[in-house]
Design a protein around this motif. Structure first.
Motif: not given
Length: 138
Positions: A22-33
């Motif tokens: 469990d993590l307090p926050a997860h990263c979101a894969l985000t495409d800004v290409t």
């Protein structure tokens, strides 16, 4: 086999933990290409070491302007102004919105290029997100 000398090869991978955590926050894969390729001004932040030593302290680097590096032959790349001190490969680069760091992962530190004064990043793009979605469940 992978040709590691060809800059066109993407170089992000993932690992699957034996047991979930469990993590307090997860990263979101985000495409800004598309935004970067169209010239939109986007900034990012990263946490890296202060020097290339195993126990070197970390520090945040803000104001990293994302730019395309496709003209350098790195088709899965972004570049930012040279900021690393070596040993930062694999560090996440996160989008800054409204002056605040987000959990939106847009790239991963790859390699400094002193000749062009650029730190090369592997970008999170649609191809990587699709690959991740397909393989994450295996």
């Amino acid at each position: 086999s992978v040709d590691y000398d060809t800059v066109a090869n993407p170089d992000i991978g993932f690992l699957t933990l034996y047991e979930p955590i469990d993590l307090p926050a997860h990263c979101a894969l985000t495409d800004v290409t598309k935004d970067v390729e169209s010239g939109k001004s986007l900034t990012a932040t990263a946490v890296v070491r202060t020097k290339e030593e195993r126990e070197a302290p970390f520090h945040a680097v803000d104001g990293l302007k994302l730019e395309s590096t496709t003209d350098l032959g790195y088709e899965h790349g972004f570049g930012v102004g040279l900021f690393s001190h070596g040993g930062d490969s694999g560090a996440g680069v996160f989008l800054v919105e409204n002056g605040h760091a987000t959990h939106k992962l847009v790239g991963v530190c790859r390699q400094p290029d002193p000749d062009t004064k650029t730190d090369q990043l592997t970008r999170v793009d649609a191809d990587f997100i699709a690959w991740f979605a397909k393989n994450a469940e295996e």
